[in-house]
Write a protein that holds these residues in place. Structure first.
Motif, mmCIF file in Angstrom:
data_model
loop_
_atom_site.group_PDB
_atom_site.id
_atom_site.type_symbol
_atom_site.label_atom_id
_atom_site.label_comp_id
_atom_site.label_asym_id
_atom_site.label_seq_id
_atom_site.Cartn_x
_atom_site.Cartn_y
_atom_site.Cartn_z
ATOM 1 N N ALA B 165 0.852 -1.195 0.000
ATOM 2 C CA ALA B 165 0.000 0.000 0.000
ATOM 3 C C ALA B 165 0.885 1.241 0.000
ATOM 4 C CB ALA B 165 -0.929 0.005 1.213
ATOM 5 N N LEU B 166 0.360 2.315 -0.568
ATOM 6 C CA LEU B 166 1.088 3.577 -0.707
ATOM 7 C C LEU B 166 0.195 4.729 -0.260
ATOM 8 C CD1 LEU B 166 2.343 2.901 -4.353
ATOM 9 C CD2 LEU B 166 3.819 2.985 -2.323
ATOM 10 N N LYS B 167 0.838 5.807 0.187
ATOM 11 C CA LYS B 167 0.074 7.009 0.534
ATOM 12 C C LYS B 167 0.931 8.235 0.272
ATOM 13 C CE LYS B 167 -1.989 9.533 4.400
ATOM 14 N NZ LYS B 167 -1.248 10.795 4.240
ATOM 15 N N TYR B 168 0.346 9.212 -0.373
ATOM 16 C CA TYR B 168 0.979 10.522 -0.475
ATOM 17 C C TYR B 168 -0.131 11.556 -0.324
ATOM 18 C CZ TYR B 168 3.334 14.679 -2.137
ATOM 19 O OH TYR B 168 3.837 15.957 -2.225
ATOM 20 N N GLU B 169 -0.031 12.361 0.726
ATOM 21 C CA GLU B 169 -1.074 13.347 1.027
ATOM 22 C C GLU B 169 -2.446 12.675 1.012
ATOM 23 O OE1 GLU B 169 -0.147 16.726 -1.465
ATOM 24 O OE2 GLU B 169 1.450 17.348 -0.086
ATOM 25 N N ASN B 170 -3.346 13.108 0.114
ATOM 26 C CA ASN B 170 -4.697 12.534 0.098
ATOM 27 C C ASN B 170 -4.825 11.309 -0.798
ATOM 28 O OD1 ASN B 170 -4.177 14.557 -1.919
ATOM 29 N ND2 ASN B 170 -6.268 14.245 -2.645
ATOM 30 N N PHE B 171 -3.722 10.882 -1.414
ATOM 31 C CA PHE B 171 -3.782 9.756 -2.348
ATOM 32 C C PHE B 171 -3.342 8.456 -1.678
ATOM 33 C CE2 PHE B 171 -3.198 13.545 -4.994
ATOM 34 C CZ PHE B 171 -4.299 13.406 -5.853
ATOM 35 N N TYR B 172 -4.191 7.433 -1.821
ATOM 36 C CA TYR B 172 -3.916 6.118 -1.249
ATOM 37 C C TYR B 172 -3.952 5.076 -2.356
ATOM 38 C CZ TYR B 172 -4.983 8.228 3.282
ATOM 39 O OH TYR B 172 -4.977 9.012 4.405
ATOM 40 N N GLY B 173 -3.221 4.008 -2.172
ATOM 41 C CA GLY B 173 -3.298 2.916 -3.145
ATOM 42 C C GLY B 173 -3.007 1.595 -2.470
ATOM 43 N N THR B 174 -3.712 0.549 -2.905
ATOM 44 C CA THR B 174 -3.402 -0.798 -2.415
ATOM 45 C C THR B 174 -3.130 -1.708 -3.608
ATOM 46 O OG1 THR B 174 -5.728 -1.537 -2.410
ATOM 47 C CG2 THR B 174 -4.888 -0.580 -0.368
ATOM 48 N N GLN B 175 -2.080 -2.499 -3.513
ATOM 49 C CA GLN B 175 -1.814 -3.490 -4.553
ATOM 50 C C GLN B 175 -2.776 -4.663 -4.406
ATOM 51 O OE1 GLN B 175 0.423 -3.618 -7.406
ATOM 52 N NE2 GLN B 175 -1.201 -5.124 -7.603
ATOM 53 N N PHE B 176 -3.184 -4.940 -3.177
ATOM 54 C CA PHE B 176 -4.135 -6.033 -2.938
ATOM 55 C C PHE B 176 -5.557 -5.539 -3.197
ATOM 56 C CE2 PHE B 176 -3.238 -3.858 1.053
ATOM 57 C CZ PHE B 176 -4.497 -3.597 1.553
ATOM 58 N N HIS B 177 -6.489 -6.481 -3.143
ATOM 59 C CA HIS B 177 -7.893 -6.157 -3.399
ATOM 60 C C HIS B 177 -8.678 -6.150 -2.095
ATOM 61 C CE1 HIS B 177 -7.954 -6.332 -7.825
ATOM 62 N NE2 HIS B 177 -6.903 -7.114 -7.649
ATOM 63 N N PRO B 178 -8.877 -4.970 -1.467
ATOM 64 C CA PRO B 178 -9.643 -4.965 -0.220
ATOM 65 C C PRO B 178 -11.067 -5.477 -0.433
ATOM 66 C CG PRO B 178 -9.249 -2.706 -1.006
ATOM 67 C CD PRO B 178 -8.435 -3.627 -1.858
ATOM 68 N N GLU B 179 -11.595 -5.260 -1.628
ATOM 69 C CA GLU B 179 -12.981 -5.678 -1.902
ATOM 70 C C GLU B 179 -13.128 -7.187 -2.001
ATOM 71 O OE1 GLU B 179 -10.827 -4.644 -4.068
ATOM 72 O OE2 GLU B 179 -11.227 -5.414 -6.079
ATOM 73 N N LYS B 180 -11.987 -7.905 -1.999
ATOM 74 C CA LYS B 180 -12.027 -9.370 -2.097
ATOM 75 C C LYS B 180 -11.333 -10.012 -0.913
ATOM 76 C CE LYS B 180 -14.460 -10.030 -5.430
ATOM 77 N NZ LYS B 180 -15.609 -10.961 -5.347
ATOM 78 N N SER B 181 -11.026 -9.195 0.119
ATOM 79 C CA SER B 181 -10.199 -9.682 1.222
ATOM 80 C C SER B 181 -10.996 -9.916 2.504
ATOM 81 C CB SER B 181 -9.037 -8.721 1.474
ATOM 82 O OG SER B 181 -8.174 -8.674 0.351
ATOM 83 N N GLY B 182 -12.227 -10.415 2.342
ATOM 84 C CA GLY B 182 -13.020 -10.798 3.512
ATOM 85 C C GLY B 182 -13.185 -9.658 4.501
#
Lengths: 251, 195
Positions: B165-182
């Motif tokens: 996962a990455l974050k810069y100021e208001n920008f976030y990103g996940t390499q994994f799929h939170p929507e599929k991670s139970g």
């Protein structure tokens, strides 16, 4: 380390989960979504739904069902059965499927793998291979194992990988329904020869069989149906036992 | 209102379903005005990064996304498009994260795509509130972001340690799929929605 996956497989006919030995003598075992939700809650890592409806109406019902599965289930699921075109795959993607598995149609038209993978990515394409040993050679079969083809298991698996399949789901038709263990030797060889993950299918009868296929069989995932559906093996107990044996599973 | 950016790139349905399960209102849109008016923005994405970037450019949304000052979450390829570059199709991304995306190198006994449940660690910040170190999330990808100053979670596949996962100021990103991670994934999405 990425964990070894446990994947219940649900054969669906007209919206209901059924299971038969060698795809005949089907018995209805439950509702497709309720069972999926229950498996996800118990710790299943993924689900596979196979449409075994023979009719056009049955297929339409399945697409609707896929949409409802996507709404209800928070783990990845693969759908398969009767996918024979890019359009079929697109319809299932739009309905919410995470992956599709193609089998007979890929054997007949290998370029289908390439087309679907280049449009939607390799992660979307599982190449399912049914094979059995005939006169010492592992031959790819179609139509539920009833029709042997000229293709040989290992070369076909390599071709599927080269064409862009993201995973191989290998079912040994000699082991399927027997509950006598998976085809570990063939699975280990597939894992050795391929760089993509291999899902083992066919033959699960006990926790020991699953432990065996994830170690000696080198499979990345173990798929089973009846042993889960009839409650013979519960997923929490299975995973606890696998962990106790030093196998990396998600608990 | 949550805006899910619609740029004809892959499995939007699973993200919609996940937001639906969390009971939040969302809309699928490519309209710059709707995106700018939303409280939070999600950039999903699966498939090929080069193609996805091309779609995003053609939709004229890259400048809109760059200009956003509200929380934005990129998922999987969506996150990769927010990086500097990707080796997949030698694509130039939006450069929101100071990070490059590379292919997993071949390694004995290590399968690519990296597919399945893996653990995340070195968790930082509000996105991971209530998530224990070593929690399992679902990954499926052949390219991965480097470790960088924007890394807020890491994951290991074979000998490669990469940014989960990455974050810069208001920008976030996940390499994994939170929507599929139970349940873990649902909590991470909930944390994002609560930012």
């Amino acid at each position: 380390m990425v964990a070894k996956r446990i994947i219940p497989c649900l054969d669906v006919k007209d919206g209901k989960v059924v299971k038969g030995i060698h795809f005949v003598d089907l018995k209805e075992v439950g509702d497709a979504i309720e069972m999926g939700v229950a498996y996800a809650r118990e710790g299943a890592d993924e689900l596979v739904y196979l449409d075994i409806s023979a009719s056009r109406e049955g297929r339409g019902t399945f697409v609707d069902l896929v949409g409802r599965i996507a709404l209800g289930i928070d783990i990845p699921f693969t759908v398969g059965g009767g996918i024979s075109s890019l359009e079929d795959a697109s319809r299932l993607l739009d309905a919410g499927a995470d992956k599709i598995s193609i089998n007979s149609a890929a054997v007949a038209h290998p370029e289908l793998i390439t087309r679907i993978a280049s449009k939607y990515g390799s992660q979307f394409v599982v190449c399912a291979i049914d094979a059995r040993c005939i006169d010492g050679t592992w031959r790819v079969t179609t139509h539920g194992g009833t029709r042997p083809t000229e293709r040989e298991l290992f070369s076909w698996a390599r071709e599927a990988q080269e064409r862009g399949a993201g995973e191989i789901l290998f079912t040994s038709m000699d082991h399927d329904g027997t509950r006598s263990g998976y085809a570990c030797e063939q699975l280990a060889r597939l894992s050795e020869e391929l760089s993509i993950p291999v899902i083992a299918s066919g033959g699960a009868g006990s926790i020991a069989h699953i432990a065996d296929v994830l170690t000696r069989g080198r499979a990345d995932a173990a798929l089973a149906a009846s042993i889960f559906h009839y409650g013979q093996i519960r997923i929490p107990e299975l995973k606890k036992e696998l962990q106790a044996q030093g196998i990396n599973v998600r608990i | 209102m949550i805006a899910i950016i619609d740029y004809a790139c892959g499995n939007i349905e699973s993200v919609r379903s996940a937001l639906g399960r969390l009971g939040c209102e969302y809309e699928l849109t490519a309209d710059p005005a709707r995106i700018s008016a939303a409280d939070k923005v999600l950039l999903p994405g699966v498939g090929n990064a080069a193609e996805a970037m091309q779609h995003l450019r053609e939709s004229g949304l890259t400048e809109v996304i760059r200009g956003l000052r509200k929380p934005v979450l990129g998922i999987c390829v969506g996150m990769q498009l927010m990086c500097l570059t990707s080796e997949e199709g030698l694509t130039e991304g939006m450069g929101l994260f100071d990070c490059r995306v590379r292919r997993f190198l071949p390694e004995e006994g290590i399968k690519v795509p990296h597919m399945g449940w893996n653990t995340i660690g070195n968790l930082e910040g509000k996105l991971f509130k209530g998530i224990p170190e070593g929690a399992f999330v679902y990954f499926v990808h052949s390219f991965r972001p480097d470790l960088c100053c924007d890394t807020i979670a890491t994951c290991r596949h074979g000998s490669t340690l990469f940014s989960a996962a990455l974050k810069y100021e208001n920008f976030y990103g996940t390499q994994f799929h939170p929507e599929k991670s139970g349940g873990t994934g649902a909590q991470i999405l909930q944390n994002f929605l609560a930012l």
